[in-house]
Motif scaffolding. Structure first.
Motif, mmCIF file in Angstrom:
data_model
loop_
_atom_site.group_PDB
_atom_site.id
_atom_site.type_symbol
_atom_site.label_atom_id
_atom_site.label_comp_id
_atom_site.label_asym_id
_atom_site.label_seq_id
_atom_site.Cartn_x
_atom_site.Cartn_y
_atom_site.Cartn_z
ATOM 1 N N CYS A 106 5.976 9.277 0.290
ATOM 2 C CA CYS A 106 4.887 8.367 -0.064
ATOM 3 C C CYS A 106 5.600 7.451 0.592
ATOM 4 C CB CYS A 106 5.649 7.741 -1.536
ATOM 5 S SG CYS A 106 4.617 5.849 -1.360
ATOM 6 N N ALA A 107 4.771 6.950 1.443
ATOM 7 C CA ALA A 107 4.607 5.779 2.388
ATOM 8 C C ALA A 107 3.753 4.163 1.679
ATOM 9 C CB ALA A 107 3.337 6.551 4.497
ATOM 10 N N ALA A 108 5.423 3.656 2.091
ATOM 11 C CA ALA A 108 5.257 2.001 1.996
ATOM 12 C C ALA A 108 4.233 1.454 3.274
ATOM 13 C CB ALA A 108 5.746 1.530 1.352
ATOM 14 N N SER A 109 3.812 0.402 2.944
ATOM 15 C CA SER A 109 3.321 -0.484 3.911
ATOM 16 C C SER A 109 2.665 -1.875 3.179
ATOM 17 C CB SER A 109 2.166 -0.485 5.032
ATOM 18 O OG SER A 109 0.847 -0.253 4.225
ATOM 19 N N GLY A 110 2.436 -2.760 4.351
ATOM 20 C CA GLY A 110 2.334 -4.228 3.808
ATOM 21 C C GLY A 110 3.798 -4.919 3.298
ATOM 22 N N GLN A 125 0.666 -1.693 0.189
ATOM 23 C CA GLN A 125 0.223 -0.017 0.260
ATOM 24 C C GLN A 125 0.980 0.686 0.093
ATOM 25 O OE1 GLN A 125 -0.794 -2.304 2.454
ATOM 26 N NE2 GLN A 125 -1.534 -3.840 1.170
ATOM 27 N N LEU A 126 1.007 2.214 -1.169
ATOM 28 C CA LEU A 126 1.473 3.414 -1.584
ATOM 29 C C LEU A 126 0.334 4.466 -1.334
ATOM 30 C CD1 LEU A 126 3.501 2.729 -4.184
ATOM 31 C CD2 LEU A 126 4.192 2.542 -1.657
ATOM 32 N N VAL A 127 0.672 5.669 0.276
ATOM 33 C CA VAL A 127 0.045 6.647 0.244
ATOM 34 C C VAL A 127 0.822 7.229 -0.284
ATOM 35 C CG1 VAL A 127 -1.078 8.136 1.650
ATOM 36 C CG2 VAL A 127 -1.896 5.387 2.006
ATOM 37 N N GLU A 128 0.161 8.603 -0.760
ATOM 38 C CA GLU A 128 0.912 10.079 -1.011
ATOM 39 C C GLU A 128 0.628 11.031 -0.122
ATOM 40 O OE1 GLU A 128 0.569 8.266 -5.334
ATOM 41 O OE2 GLU A 128 -0.411 8.123 -4.271
#
Length: 112
Positions: free
Chosen positions: A22-26, A3-6
């Motif tokens: 951009c924050a990455a998770s998963g 999951q990527l959130v800008e």
């Protein structure tokens, strides 16, 4: 699945600066490379810049010398510092990871 959130888009005057994050998770172990793409109205989505987990970078010719991509492997974030912005930089900017994985996009508008 990643999951990527800008964050960080907005309106700026020509010559100004913006910083996208951009924050990455998963399944972040797959993120040996991350990057940014952009898509202007009526145009295809184009590569802006990429960075490997070792720090190797690659830029589109149109942004070389103006944009800088960086990443924090400990925080699982990737950023794009954009300087000397031009009206032709106006686009929706997308964070990208292998898969591919895409963020939701953030609007950047360069206008006086």
């Amino acid at each position: 699945q990643v999951q990527l959130v800008e964050s960080g888009g907005g309106l700026v005057q020509p010559g100004g600066s913006l910083r996208l994050s951009c924050a990455a998770s998963g399944s972040i172990f797959s993120l040996y490379v991350m990057g940014w793409y952009r898509q202007a109205p009526g145009k295809q989505r184009d590569l802006v810049a990429t960075i490997t987990n070792g720090g190797y970078t690659k830029y589109a010719d149109s942004v070389k010398g103006r944009f800088t991509i960086s990443r924090d492997n400990a925080e699982n974030t990737v950023s794009l510092q954009m300087n000397s912005l031009k009206p032709e930089d106006t686009a929706v900017y997308y964070c990208w990871g292998p898969g591919p994985s895409w963020g939701q996009g953030t609007q950047v508008t360069v206008s006086s």
